[in-house]
Scaffold this motif. Structure first.
Motif, short mmCIF file in Angstrom:
data_model
loop_
_atom_site.label_atom_id
_atom_site.label_comp_id
_atom_site.label_asym_id
_atom_site.label_seq_id
_atom_site.Cartn_x
_atom_site.Cartn_y
_atom_site.Cartn_z
N GLY A 614 0.78 -1.23 0.00
CA GLY A 614 0.00 0.00 0.00
C GLY A 614 0.81 1.28 0.00
N LEU A 615 2.12 1.20 0.23
CA LEU A 615 2.95 2.40 0.34
C LEU A 615 3.96 2.46 -0.80
N ALA A 616 4.01 3.60 -1.46
CA ALA A 616 4.97 3.82 -2.54
C ALA A 616 5.58 5.20 -2.40
N ILE A 617 6.86 5.33 -2.78
CA ILE A 617 7.53 6.62 -2.77
C ILE A 617 7.98 6.95 -4.18
N ASN A 618 8.09 8.26 -4.47
CA ASN A 618 8.47 8.73 -5.81
C ASN A 618 9.62 9.71 -5.73
N PHE A 619 10.39 9.72 -6.79
CA PHE A 619 11.47 10.69 -6.94
C PHE A 619 11.55 11.11 -8.40
N GLY A 620 11.74 12.40 -8.65
CA GLY A 620 11.86 12.88 -10.02
C GLY A 620 12.87 14.00 -10.14
N ALA A 621 13.43 14.14 -11.32
CA ALA A 621 14.36 15.23 -11.60
C ALA A 621 14.17 15.67 -13.05
N ILE A 622 14.28 16.98 -13.27
CA ILE A 622 14.16 17.57 -14.61
C ILE A 622 15.37 18.46 -14.83
N TYR A 623 16.07 18.22 -15.95
CA TYR A 623 17.20 19.06 -16.32
C TYR A 623 16.91 19.71 -17.67
N VAL A 624 17.08 21.02 -17.75
CA VAL A 624 16.96 21.76 -19.00
C VAL A 624 18.19 22.65 -19.12
N GLY A 625 18.91 22.51 -20.23
CA GLY A 625 20.13 23.28 -20.41
C GLY A 625 19.88 24.74 -20.74
N GLU A 626 20.97 25.47 -20.92
CA GLU A 626 20.88 26.89 -21.24
C GLU A 626 20.11 27.09 -22.54
N ARG A 627 19.24 28.12 -22.56
CA ARG A 627 18.45 28.44 -23.75
C ARG A 627 18.53 29.93 -24.01
N PHE A 628 18.37 30.30 -25.27
CA PHE A 628 18.38 31.72 -25.62
C PHE A 628 16.98 32.30 -25.43
N ALA A 629 16.96 33.61 -25.07
CA ALA A 629 15.70 34.29 -24.80
C ALA A 629 15.36 35.31 -25.87
N ASN A 630 16.19 35.44 -26.88
CA ASN A 630 15.87 36.32 -28.01
C ASN A 630 16.50 35.76 -29.28
N THR A 631 16.03 36.27 -30.41
CA THR A 631 16.45 35.71 -31.70
C THR A 631 17.91 35.95 -31.99
N ASP A 632 18.46 37.09 -31.58
CA ASP A 632 19.87 37.35 -31.89
C ASP A 632 20.82 36.71 -30.88
N ASN A 633 20.29 35.94 -29.93
CA ASN A 633 21.09 35.13 -28.99
C ASN A 633 21.96 35.96 -28.06
N SER A 634 21.57 37.23 -27.81
CA SER A 634 22.36 38.06 -26.89
C SER A 634 21.91 37.89 -25.44
N ILE A 635 20.73 37.34 -25.22
CA ILE A 635 20.21 37.13 -23.87
C ILE A 635 19.89 35.64 -23.72
N SER A 636 20.34 35.05 -22.62
CA SER A 636 20.12 33.62 -22.42
C SER A 636 19.51 33.36 -21.05
#
Length: 697
Positions: A614-636
């Protein structure tokens, strides 16, 4: 506190993984009966996907990368929206959540609200937060799928499969809440309405009140959301060979607007992570209804015809403050440009599929012949208010504007239809060949802006062993582009050719541990062709200052690995990892740049370990690398790792199963940005505790 993690270690950890099936299939005469069971602690691995081949074909016989995320996994995670479901696939990355909607990319290509999302194979206008309480599973179809679904993007599609009626009576009642005081109540009921069990139903009712963690800059009040959902699916056995399914759902979703945070030139959040720049009186009010029917005729054990129709009505009022980003809002304030707007979208879809199996020339064929149709309509009314300057912490006056006083825009309409043919041929025990082709035509606004496209698809499956295969595929997508609309452009009024996406993919799939664990891997190369390039002329020609042409490309290359299933008697896991190299090849200012929200590396893992029955435990992890925030790639945006944990206990109370679950999301309270451009980024929620109780009758 800052935590550092090994990206390589996370990638290696994500090569282990899992997932489940959620229905038992039996048959009476020629009718397929699906008996959806309650929650099972052994359902992580899913064997089929209905969207990839427009039929329930085994994933091992599908020469394409497909990930199926079942309800059981997302229920364990206490997911409340589609974004919290799709984190279970690393090929999907999140974008903005501006205007109470969610934007996603698959393999680095952003999904369109108009053609990137399907419900039971029907295209939906998905300009809102999709409800997930009605879903049995979510299928991520990767790569171009225009051969089966018509106009769509090159990255893939998300197909949402709804819950089916049950033969046996069921009633699940659930309630969950979180650390901010949000509540959600659910009722999920099903069963037969007559002794012969020839009339069955499934109904879902949801009421949700959400208290968000971010606060308005002028009042420090929290953003809120009020949503309710009703869903009913009825099945009728008209004869032993004819099945009619009728479905209706209605969503009413009103929420304050949070257009997202702002980043400065260094990629830092301007102000506090909790600051909402929109006015506290700004809101979106969505009303969405879907009414549809599917009719299936089982001609014989091997042949059937299935047709369907869906009418989606989507109405939205958006009373918006439209804040304008500035790098120093605390000194001189920031500007808002309020407006009241009403949008009317109508999506009518229909399809007919003829499928069958036969042998010819010592080759077994699984044949699909079909056609589908879409009728799209859109119109809006809008009234704009007087711009204002806002100082954080000071009251903000609500403008007296009403969209009813605005003039209706010219309606935007188009229709398209397509015909497709697909054949999965079993050449021998080791070799299978998939070949398909589609013809499409789109007619828009009666202005002669017609688009035509031919979309082929080919795949080869080689099975060196009974439990594994290697496949290759070639597929193509298309997206109509309309005409140039700029009176100062040399090519004004020119009909643009569709954008075409071309993918080459090589992959492998293996079922291990007596078919309890599915391992997958794929290498892909996707090129988007005919990208529109708009530039300013070096020297004006008469009154023309701009020129629009086509010919740019966008190339995304990478690989994925994934696993879902059972690792031991008590240990289950689902996980994936993607490496992506995405670049523009357009010859303009985008040349050599990477699209927004296309990380080089991403990974995820979610596990369950059963301590007792009746008892279960869970663990999770999410990794997302660096991404750009504008088209000319000056802000990340910095890469991040988020950890989640949870536990569930099931007990018997007066003969009823009662489950109690507690989860902690973002265990280490990590600061991170989920996605979006620099002027509307979605900031990750801080540590939050959730608890849920479910009773099954």
């Amino acid at each position: 506190m800052v935590y550092k993690y090994s990206v390589i270690g996370l990638a290696v950890g994500s090569v282990l993984m899992t997932m489940p099936v959620m229905a038992e299939v039996s048959s009476d005469a020629n009718i397929e009966r699906i008996n959806v069971t309650g929650r099972s602690f052994n359902d992580y691995k899913v064997g089929t996907a209905s969207g990839a081949m427009r039929a329930d074909i085994d994933l091992m016989d599908t020469p394409q990368s497909v990930n199926v995320i079942p309800y059981f996994v997302t229920d364990e995670q206490l997911a409340t929206n589609l974004a919290e479901v799709l984190v279970n696939d690393s090929s999907v990355t999140a974008g903005t959540t501006r205007w109470n909607r969610q934007v996603f990319s698959i393999r680095g290509f952003e999904l369109s609200s108009g053609n990137g999302y399907l419900i039971n194979g029907h295209q939906q206008w998905s300009h809102y937060i999709q409800p997930i309480e009605t879903l049995q599973q979510v299928e991520v179809l990767k790569g171009p799928s225009s051969m089966l679904y018509g106009q769509s993007g090159p990255g893939g599609l998300v197909n949402m499969v709804t819950k089916k009626p049950t033969y046996d009576s069921m009633l699940n009642i659930g309630l969950d809440t979180d650390g901010y005081g949000s509540t959600r109540g659910q009722i999920d009921a099903g069963g037969s309405l007559n002794d012969a069990q020839s009339i069955r139903y499934r109904g879902v009712l949801v009421k949700q009140d959400t208290q968000y963690w971010r606060e308005y800059s002028t009042t420090e009040e929290n953003q809120q959301r009020d949503r309710w959902l009703g869903y009913l699916n009825m099945e009728f056995d008209l004869t032993d060979d004819v099945l009619l399914s009728v479905k209706y759902d209605h969503t009413q979703d009103k929420a304050g607007i949070d257009a997202g945070g702002w980043l400065d030139a260094q990629g830092n959040v301007i102000g506090s992570n909790k600051t909402v720049w929109d006015a506290p009186w700004a809101f979106t009010d969505n009303t969405i209804s879907n009414l549809g029917a599917d009719l299936t005729w089982y001609i014989s054990d091997k042949w059937k015809v299935k047709g369907g129709y869906n009418d989606q009505q989507f109405n939205r009022q958006r009373f918006d403050s439209a804040p304008q980003r500035t790098t120093d809002p605390f000194t001189n304030g920031y500007n808002i440009k309020p407006f009241d707007r009403y949008d009317d979208w109508q999506h009518k879809t229909a399809y007919i599929d003829f499928t069958g199996e036969f042998n010819f020339a010592a080759i077994q064929h699984q044949l699909l012949i079909g056609a589908n149709y879409l009728d799209y309509f859109y119109q809006r009314q809008i009234v704009r208010g007087t711009p204002q300057t806002v100082m954080p912490g000071q009251p903000l006056i609500q403008p007296d504007i009403d969209y009813h006083l605005g003039t209706k825009s010219t309606a935007s309409e188009y229709q398209y239809y397509g015909f497709y043919l697909q054949d999965l041929m079993t050449l021998s025990e080791q070799w299978k060949l998939l070949a398909g082709v589609r013809y499409d035509e789109q007619k828009k606004d009666g202005l002669g802006q017609n688009s035509y496209a031919v979309s082929p698809k080919f795949g080869i499956i080689y099975s060196p062993m009974e439990n594994g295969n290697i496949y290759v595929n070639y597929s193509k997508s298309f997206t109509p582009q309309g005409a140039v609309s700029n009176q100062f452009d040399v090519n004004d009024k020119l009909d643009l050719k569709p954008e075409y996406g071309v993918q080459y993919e090589v992959g492998t799939k293996w079922e291990l541990f007596n078919d309890s664990l599915l391992l997958t891997a794929a290498v892909f190369d996707i090129t988007l062709e005919n990208i529109t390039v708009s530039e300013t002329l070096p020297t004006p020609i008469a009154s023309f200052t701009d020129i629009t042409t086509q010919g740019g490309e966008q190339q995304h290359r990478g690989f994925e690995v994934g696993a879902q299933g059972q690792l031991s008697d008590n240990w289950f896991m689902t996980s994936s990892m993607m490496y992506l190299n995405a670049k523009y090849q357009t010859g303009d200012e985008r040349e050599g740049k990477t699209p927004v929200d296309a990380p080089e590396l991403s990974a995820n893992i979610w596990t369950r370990y059963e301590m007792t029955e009746g008892l279960a435990i869970n663990f999770g992890a999410i990794y997302v690398g660096e991404r750009f925030a504008n088209t000319d790639n000056s802000i990340s945006k910095d890469g991040y790792v988020r950890f989640d944990i949870g536990a569930a206990y099931t007990m018997d109370i007066m003969g009823k199963d009662v489950s109690v679950r507690a989860n902690v999301r973002n265990l280490f309270d990590t600061d991170y940005i989920e996605g979006g451009q620099y002027n509307m980024v979605t900031i990750g929620q801080d540590r939050n505790f959730s608890v849920a109780v479910e009773t099954k009758f």
